[in-house]
Enzyme design. Structure first.
Site, PDB file in Angstrom:
ATOM      1  N   PHE A  39       0.850  -1.201   0.000  1.00  0.00           N
ATOM      2  CA  PHE A  39       0.000   0.000   0.000  1.00  0.00           C
ATOM      3  C   PHE A  39       0.882   1.246   0.000  1.00  0.00           C
ATOM      4  O   PHE A  39       1.711   1.433   0.910  1.00  0.00           O
ATOM      5  CB  PHE A  39      -0.920  -0.003   1.225  1.00  0.00           C
ATOM      6  CG  PHE A  39      -1.881  -1.170   1.239  1.00  0.00           C
ATOM      7  CD1 PHE A  39      -3.158  -1.047   0.696  1.00  0.00           C
ATOM      8  CD2 PHE A  39      -1.499  -2.404   1.757  1.00  0.00           C
ATOM      9  CE1 PHE A  39      -4.041  -2.126   0.688  1.00  0.00           C
ATOM     10  CE2 PHE A  39      -2.376  -3.491   1.746  1.00  0.00           C
ATOM     11  CZ  PHE A  39      -3.641  -3.352   1.212  1.00  0.00           C
ATOM     12  N   VAL A  77       2.326  -1.713   4.521  1.00  0.00           N
ATOM     13  CA  VAL A  77       2.018  -0.297   4.370  1.00  0.00           C
ATOM     14  C   VAL A  77       3.348   0.459   4.361  1.00  0.00           C
ATOM     15  O   VAL A  77       4.167   0.280   5.265  1.00  0.00           O
ATOM     16  CB  VAL A  77       1.154   0.174   5.560  1.00  0.00           C
ATOM     17  CG1 VAL A  77       0.795   1.636   5.415  1.00  0.00           C
ATOM     18  CG2 VAL A  77      -0.097  -0.686   5.681  1.00  0.00           C
ATOM     19  N   CYS A  78       3.562   1.303   3.356  1.00  0.00           N
ATOM     20  CA  CYS A  78       4.830   2.039   3.265  1.00  0.00           C
ATOM     21  C   CYS A  78       4.991   2.994   4.448  1.00  0.00           C
ATOM     22  O   CYS A  78       4.104   3.817   4.718  1.00  0.00           O
ATOM     23  CB  CYS A  78       4.892   2.834   1.970  1.00  0.00           C
ATOM     24  SG  CYS A  78       6.267   3.999   1.936  1.00  0.00           S
ATOM     25  N   VAL A  79       6.139   2.920   5.095  1.00  0.00           N
ATOM     26  CA  VAL A  79       6.347   3.706   6.313  1.00  0.00           C
ATOM     27  C   VAL A  79       6.343   5.212   6.049  1.00  0.00           C
ATOM     28  O   VAL A  79       5.694   5.979   6.772  1.00  0.00           O
ATOM     29  CB  VAL A  79       7.631   3.262   7.062  1.00  0.00           C
ATOM     30  CG1 VAL A  79       8.886   3.426   6.204  1.00  0.00           C
ATOM     31  CG2 VAL A  79       7.789   4.027   8.360  1.00  0.00           C
ATOM     32  N   ALA A  82       2.893   6.357   5.124  1.00  0.00           N
ATOM     33  CA  ALA A  82       1.987   6.218   6.268  1.00  0.00           C
ATOM     34  C   ALA A  82       2.203   7.346   7.273  1.00  0.00           C
ATOM     35  O   ALA A  82       1.250   7.984   7.725  1.00  0.00           O
ATOM     36  CB  ALA A  82       2.198   4.863   6.938  1.00  0.00           C
TER      37      ALA A  82
END
Lengths: 119, 131, 99
Positions: A39, A77-79, A82
């Site tokens: 994501f 989820v991409c840090v 996010a």
């Protein structure tokens, strides 16, 4: 065959995550594997357990969690994306984890196909 | 991004990755966040091609000044790509012509391609990611 | 190669860009709002018909149906379900989403 899926848009606003979900579920039904879904951009908004859609609407986040639980999918989820958008570990729905973009690149390297859903 | 040079998925596999940039900068976040993926991919020692087409060519404009809109100017990052061993930058001729641009307008050296050259380049890729 | 287009040709240039850069023999799958382009009477229909000489054009059936467009597709456009979408991705060595 192993499919990686990249989702670039948040739920509800765009059809991207609905299309991606139906693609992933169908691929699995047909005997393929979807080891990981990544994501990115506003796609990180798929991951928050704080979402409460109306009762007569689909719950996109819960749908991802259930698919992941049933089929062992790694929901990443991409840090950076996010944190920009206020998505933190304590907000994540079951099955999601926050990690780096390297996880996306690995999907491209290791899997047979990478399919992107976005705007 | 300080540990970028250490990235390795352990497989030793090198694939051809194409990043197709079709969107202008600033109006949406895709150009900026797309560039972050490009840098990470190069750190995995993959064969990276960066293509700018349609409004994506506007990402490479010289003289970008974002002070007045108070957002980050990431256009300088394109000049640093060489340091990440990303040297395959392509723009398509038709997109440049349709916007009244020439190579002199761009912040980095690029290879200008015809439609047929672009078709061939795209067909030989393992992974194409569009932002 | 499989090209996937998801935006209405009335709103975005992604279909034009795709048709311009898709190599002969490639497949183009229209999903989401892009399916309108493959329906009779749409302003983009002529582009789709011209492209059919070199490209195989597919449209996602559930997206057509959701838009009241089932049964209105141009001759020669292959309507597929999600299973067909998965097969197209599997059958082609790479794919590109024209976002």
């Amino acid at each position: 065959m192993q499919f990686g899926i990249l989702i670039n848009e948040g739920p509800y606003n765009h059809q991207a995550s609905d299309s991606a979900y139906l693609f992933a579920r169908t691929a699995i039904e047909k005997g393929h594997q979807v080891p990981r879904i990544f994501f990115y951009h506003d796609g990180v908004n798929n991951s928050t357990r704080m979402a409460e859609p109306p009762q007569d609407d689909r719950n996109i986040t819960q749908r991802w969690s259930k698919l992941a639980e049933e089929h062992g999918i790694d929901l990443v989820v991409c840090v950076a994306a996010a944190l920009r958008r206020g998505i933190k570990d304590e907000l994540l729905a079951p099955g999601f984890r926050i990690s780096g973009l390297g996880q996306l690149v690995e999907m491209g390297i290791q899997y047979d196909r990478l399919v992107t859903f976005g705007d | 991004m300080s540990d970028m040079d250490m990235e390795d998925d352990g497989s030793g596999v090198v694939k051809k990755f194409m990043f197709l940039n079709r969107k202008a900068p600033h109006g949406t976040v895709y150009a900026l966040e797309g560039l972050e993926v490009v840098l990470i991919t190069a750190a995995f020692d993959q064969d990276v091609s960066l293509v700018f087409t349609d409004d994506g060519v506007y990402q490479l404009m010289k003289g970008i000044d974002t002070k007045g809109i108070e957002v980050k100017d990431f256009s300088k990052t394109y000049r640093a790509l060489e340091g990440y061993d990303i040297e395959k930058l392509y723009v398509d001729r038709a997109s440049m012509d349709a916007r009244g641009l020439t190579e002199d307008d761009l912040i980095v050296d690029v290879t200008v391609m015809s439609d047929d050259e672009m078709k061939n380049l795209m067909a030989e890729q393992d992974v194409v990611i569009s932002f | 190669m499989l090209h996937i287009v998801n935006k209405s040709a009335s709103e975005r240039s992604s279909l034009d860009s795709c048709l311009k850069l898709a190599s002969k023999g490639s497949a183009v799958l229209l999903i989401e709002d892009a399916v309108y382009a493959a329906t009779k009477g749409n302003a983009a229909a002529a582009k789709i018909q011209a492209a059919q000489a070199d490209l195989k054009i597919y449209a996602l059936g559930p997206d057509l149906a959701a838009r009241g467009m089932a049964g209105r597709t141009l001759d020669g456009v292959n309507v597929v379900d999600y299973g067909g979408f998965v097969d197209l991705v599997a059958e082609h060595s790479n794919c590109q989403s024209w976002l």
